[in-house]
Design a protein around this motif. Structure first.
Motif, PDB file in Angstrom:
ATOM      1  N   GLN A   9      25.757  89.917  -7.895  1.00 23.95           N
ATOM      2  CA  GLN A   9      26.301  88.314  -7.351  1.00 23.95           C
ATOM      3  C   GLN A   9      27.536  88.115  -7.756  1.00 23.95           C
ATOM      4  O   GLN A   9      27.419  87.208  -6.156  1.00 23.95           O
ATOM      5  CB  GLN A   9      25.311  87.505  -8.539  1.00 23.95           C
ATOM      6  N   ALA A  10      28.015  88.682  -7.700  1.00 29.06           N
ATOM      7  CA  ALA A  10      29.844  88.660  -7.672  1.00 29.06           C
ATOM      8  C   ALA A  10      29.888  88.875  -5.956  1.00 29.06           C
ATOM      9  O   ALA A  10      30.329  88.163  -5.153  1.00 29.06           O
ATOM     10  CB  ALA A  10      30.836  88.888  -8.079  1.00 29.06           C
ATOM     11  N   PRO A  11      29.796  89.903  -5.781  1.00 32.74           N
ATOM     12  CA  PRO A  11      29.452  90.805  -4.115  1.00 32.74           C
ATOM     13  C   PRO A  11      29.015  89.833  -3.317  1.00 32.74           C
ATOM     14  O   PRO A  11      29.265  89.110  -2.072  1.00 32.74           O
ATOM     15  CB  PRO A  11      29.748  91.864  -3.482  1.00 32.74           C
ATOM     16  N   ARG A  12      27.551  89.930  -3.569  1.00 32.94           N
ATOM     17  CA  ARG A  12      26.875  88.004  -2.451  1.00 32.94           C
ATOM     18  C   ARG A  12      27.421  87.504  -2.480  1.00 32.94           C
ATOM     19  O   ARG A  12      27.107  87.007  -0.579  1.00 32.94           O
ATOM     20  CB  ARG A  12      25.609  88.033  -3.251  1.00 32.94           C
ATOM     21  N   ARG A  13      28.465  86.175  -2.725  1.00 30.42           N
ATOM     22  CA  ARG A  13      28.784  84.918  -2.610  1.00 30.42           C
ATOM     23  C   ARG A  13      29.649  84.874  -1.460  1.00 30.42           C
ATOM     24  O   ARG A  13      29.191  84.765  -0.460  1.00 30.42           O
ATOM     25  CB  ARG A  13      29.462  84.295  -3.891  1.00 30.42           C
ATOM     26  N   PRO A  52      33.682  92.126  -5.989  1.00 31.89           N
ATOM     27  CA  PRO A  52      34.407  93.218  -4.944  1.00 31.89           C
ATOM     28  C   PRO A  52      35.590  92.542  -5.029  1.00 31.89           C
ATOM     29  O   PRO A  52      36.206  92.263  -5.712  1.00 31.89           O
ATOM     30  CB  PRO A  52      34.011  91.151  -3.479  1.00 31.89           C
ATOM     31  N   THR A  53      36.442  93.186  -3.495  1.00 31.51           N
ATOM     32  CA  THR A  53      37.630  93.275  -3.729  1.00 31.51           C
ATOM     33  C   THR A  53      38.148  93.589  -1.720  1.00 31.51           C
ATOM     34  O   THR A  53      36.861  93.709  -1.084  1.00 31.51           O
ATOM     35  CB  THR A  53      37.822  95.442  -4.195  1.00 31.51           C
ATOM     36  N   LEU A  54      38.557  92.660  -1.195  1.00 32.59           N
ATOM     37  CA  LEU A  54      39.230  92.220   0.104  1.00 32.59           C
ATOM     38  C   LEU A  54      40.025  93.083   0.170  1.00 32.59           C
ATOM     39  O   LEU A  54      41.209  93.247  -0.916  1.00 32.59           O
ATOM     40  CB  LEU A  54      39.067  90.951   0.053  1.00 32.59           C
ATOM     41  N   VAL A  55      40.403  93.663   1.282  1.00 29.41           N
ATOM     42  CA  VAL A  55      42.159  94.144   1.988  1.00 29.41           C
ATOM     43  C   VAL A  55      41.685  93.709   3.589  1.00 29.41           C
ATOM     44  O   VAL A  55      40.730  93.863   4.186  1.00 29.41           O
ATOM     45  CB  VAL A  55      41.732  96.248   2.001  1.00 29.41           C
ATOM     46  N   ASP A  56      43.259  93.360   3.351  1.00 32.06           N
ATOM     47  CA  ASP A  56      43.004  91.990   4.743  1.00 32.06           C
ATOM     48  C   ASP A  56      44.394  92.845   5.226  1.00 32.06           C
ATOM     49  O   ASP A  56      45.976  91.752   4.742  1.00 32.06           O
ATOM     50  CB  ASP A  56      42.663  91.262   4.601  1.00 32.06           C
ATOM     51  N   GLY A  57      44.990  93.888   6.062  1.00 36.61           N
ATOM     52  CA  GLY A  57      46.129  93.739   5.737  1.00 36.61           C
ATOM     53  C   GLY A  57      46.744  94.879   4.585  1.00 36.61           C
ATOM     54  O   GLY A  57      46.402  95.536   4.296  1.00 36.61           O
ATOM     55  N   VAL A  60      45.584  92.350  -0.683  1.00 38.21           N
ATOM     56  CA  VAL A  60      44.435  92.832  -1.779  1.00 38.21           C
ATOM     57  C   VAL A  60      44.440  92.142  -3.121  1.00 38.21           C
ATOM     58  O   VAL A  60      44.839  91.429  -2.999  1.00 38.21           O
ATOM     59  CB  VAL A  60      45.101  94.637  -2.812  1.00 38.21           C
ATOM     60  N   LEU A  61      42.627  91.743  -2.567  1.00 44.46           N
ATOM     61  CA  LEU A  61      42.450  90.044  -3.598  1.00 44.46           C
ATOM     62  C   LEU A  61      41.218  90.777  -4.323  1.00 44.46           C
ATOM     63  O   LEU A  61      40.091  91.223  -3.271  1.00 44.46           O
ATOM     64  CB  LEU A  61      41.922  88.793  -2.505  1.00 44.46           C
ATOM     65  N   TRP A  62      41.118  90.100  -5.188  1.00 49.52           N
ATOM     66  CA  TRP A  62      40.290  90.521  -5.453  1.00 49.52           C
ATOM     67  C   TRP A  62      39.295  89.301  -6.620  1.00 49.52           C
ATOM     68  O   TRP A  62      40.107  88.353  -6.922  1.00 49.52           O
ATOM     69  CB  TRP A  62      39.879  91.695  -6.825  1.00 49.52           C
ATOM     70  N   GLU A  63      38.130  88.674  -7.204  1.00 47.94           N
ATOM     71  CA  GLU A  63      37.361  87.713  -7.903  1.00 47.94           C
ATOM     72  C   GLU A  63      37.222  86.922  -6.618  1.00 47.94           C
ATOM     73  O   GLU A  63      37.737  86.542  -5.350  1.00 47.94           O
ATOM     74  CB  GLU A  63      38.474  86.800  -8.569  1.00 47.94           C
ATOM     75  N   SER A  64      35.659  86.728  -6.771  1.00 48.76           N
ATOM     76  CA  SER A  64      34.967  86.292  -5.982  1.00 48.76           C
ATOM     77  C   SER A  64      35.215  84.985  -5.471  1.00 48.76           C
ATOM     78  O   SER A  64      35.390  84.511  -3.687  1.00 48.76           O
ATOM     79  CB  SER A  64      33.393  86.305  -5.626  1.00 48.76           C
ATOM     80  N   ALA A 208      15.505  97.010  -3.518  1.00 51.32           N
ATOM     81  CA  ALA A 208      15.897  96.813  -5.846  1.00 51.32           C
ATOM     82  C   ALA A 208      16.853  94.932  -5.460  1.00 51.32           C
ATOM     83  O   ALA A 208      17.679  94.723  -4.685  1.00 51.32           O
ATOM     84  CB  ALA A 208      16.840  97.514  -6.039  1.00 51.32           C
ATOM     85  N   PRO A 209      16.921  94.699  -6.714  1.00 51.11           N
ATOM     86  CA  PRO A 209      16.867  93.386  -6.992  1.00 51.11           C
ATOM     87  C   PRO A 209      18.793  93.794  -7.226  1.00 51.11           C
ATOM     88  O   PRO A 209      18.746  95.103  -8.249  1.00 51.11           O
ATOM     89  CB  PRO A 209      16.329  92.868  -7.771  1.00 51.11           C
ATOM     90  N   ALA A 210      19.113  92.182  -7.522  1.00 55.14           N
ATOM     91  CA  ALA A 210      20.746  92.618  -7.124  1.00 55.14           C
ATOM     92  C   ALA A 210      20.881  92.773  -8.822  1.00 55.14           C
ATOM     93  O   ALA A 210      20.925  91.932  -9.670  1.00 55.14           O
ATOM     94  CB  ALA A 210      22.024  91.505  -6.774  1.00 55.14           C
ATOM     95  N   ILE A 211      22.208  93.463  -9.160  1.00 46.12           N
ATOM     96  CA  ILE A 211      22.580  93.399 -10.814  1.00 46.12           C
ATOM     97  C   ILE A 211      23.885  92.609 -10.414  1.00 46.12           C
ATOM     98  O   ILE A 211      24.254  91.794  -9.664  1.00 46.12           O
ATOM     99  CB  ILE A 211      22.733  94.621 -11.390  1.00 46.12           C
ATOM    100  N   THR A 212      24.109  92.216 -11.927  1.00 42.26           N
ATOM    101  CA  THR A 212      25.179  90.879 -12.254  1.00 42.26           C
ATOM    102  C   THR A 212      26.864  91.374 -12.038  1.00 42.26           C
ATOM    103  O   THR A 212      26.863  92.815 -13.058  1.00 42.26           O
ATOM    104  CB  THR A 212      24.704  90.139 -13.400  1.00 42.26           C
ATOM    105  N   THR A 213      27.848  91.619 -12.010  1.00 43.67           N
ATOM    106  CA  THR A 213      29.012  91.515 -11.974  1.00 43.67           C
ATOM    107  C   THR A 213      30.065  90.454 -12.860  1.00 43.67           C
ATOM    108  O   THR A 213      29.708  89.025 -11.695  1.00 43.67           O
ATOM    109  CB  THR A 213      29.798  92.254 -11.282  1.00 43.67           C
ATOM    110  N   TYR A 214      31.249  90.453 -13.216  1.00 41.15           N
ATOM    111  CA  TYR A 214      31.744  89.219 -13.382  1.00 41.15           C
ATOM    112  C   TYR A 214      33.193  89.797 -12.420  1.00 41.15           C
ATOM    113  O   TYR A 214      33.716  90.516 -12.568  1.00 41.15           O
ATOM    114  CB  TYR A 214      31.755  88.822 -14.386  1.00 41.15           C
TER     115      TYR A 214
END
Length: 214
Positions: A9-13, A52-57, A60-64, A208-214
């Motif tokens: 669910q966090a990556p889904r957002r 999720p994790t974002l990498v842009d140049g 590096v950023l985490w937390e949805s 498959a339905p999504a799993i939850t993560t925080y």
């Protein structure tokens, strides 16, 4: 720009926002079951070993929520009100409320019905769910009252607060959440479900339905 994700669910957002904003990003699915989140390479990007994790140049950023705000700033989207402090505070309030109250209230129902079913780890714990109803109802009353005269959670328009709040709750019917008594929440969730990027955020189809993560 790269987004590392799992079907949770966090990556889904974040993935929904990328689609909604029409952003180009390399979406890299991490193999959760093979331990992909725990590899040294991934842990170097995200020490929480979650997604999720974002990498842009060099960034590096985490937390949805932080990633969603960054994506909005990058594209000039008012789904994060970068230039309006009072609106920022309003969005932040609902992001915080979601993390501290609403998310934990809906999570047991989502986990017991969706996650357990997906991974075949047993039937729902009926005793746990019975004990969780009061907390769900407590905070559903808050959200339902807030949405009574509103289409969206904050700023009278779609914001990242809606994506944050709606994550696990979008599966309320499948998860046997007792939301029938809260018509404004149900209406709001149904409105969001009509947004194509929210209804189908995943880079590739999966049954498959999504799993939850925080």
């Amino acid at each position: 720009m790269k987004i590392y994700w799992i079907k949770a669910q966090a990556p889904r957002r974040v993935l929904a926002l990328i689609k909604h904003l029409g952003l180009k990003a390399e979406c890299i699915e991490v193999d959760l079951m093979a331990g992909g989140l725990k590899t040294p390479e991934y842990a170097a990007l995200n020490p929480n070993m979650k997604a999720p994790t974002l990498v842009d140049g060099d960034l590096v950023l985490w937390e949805s929520a932080a990633i969603m705000a960054y994506l909005c700033i990058k594209t000039g989207s008012d789904m994060w009100p970068a230039h309006n402090p009072s609106e920022q505070v309003e969005v932040l309030r609902w992001l915080s409320w979601s993390d501290c109250h609403w998310g934990p209230a809906v999570a047991p129902f989502y986990f017991e019905h969706m996650v357990k079913s997906t991974f075949g780890i047993g039937p729902p714990d009926s005793a746990l769910l019975k004990a969780s109803v009061a907390e769900l109802v407590k905070f559903a009353k808050v959200l339902d009252g807030h949405l009574a005269q509103r289409t969206f959670a904050a700023c009278e328009r779609l914001t990242i607060a809606d994506f944050q709040l709606a994550s696990m709750a979008s599966y309320w019917r499948e998860s046997a959440m007792s939301l029938e008594a809260f018509p404004h929440i149900v209406r709001w969730l149904d409105v969001l479900q009509r947004i194509p990027a929210w209804a189908d955020p995943w880079p590739a189809k999966a049954s498959a339905p999504a799993i939850t993560t925080y």
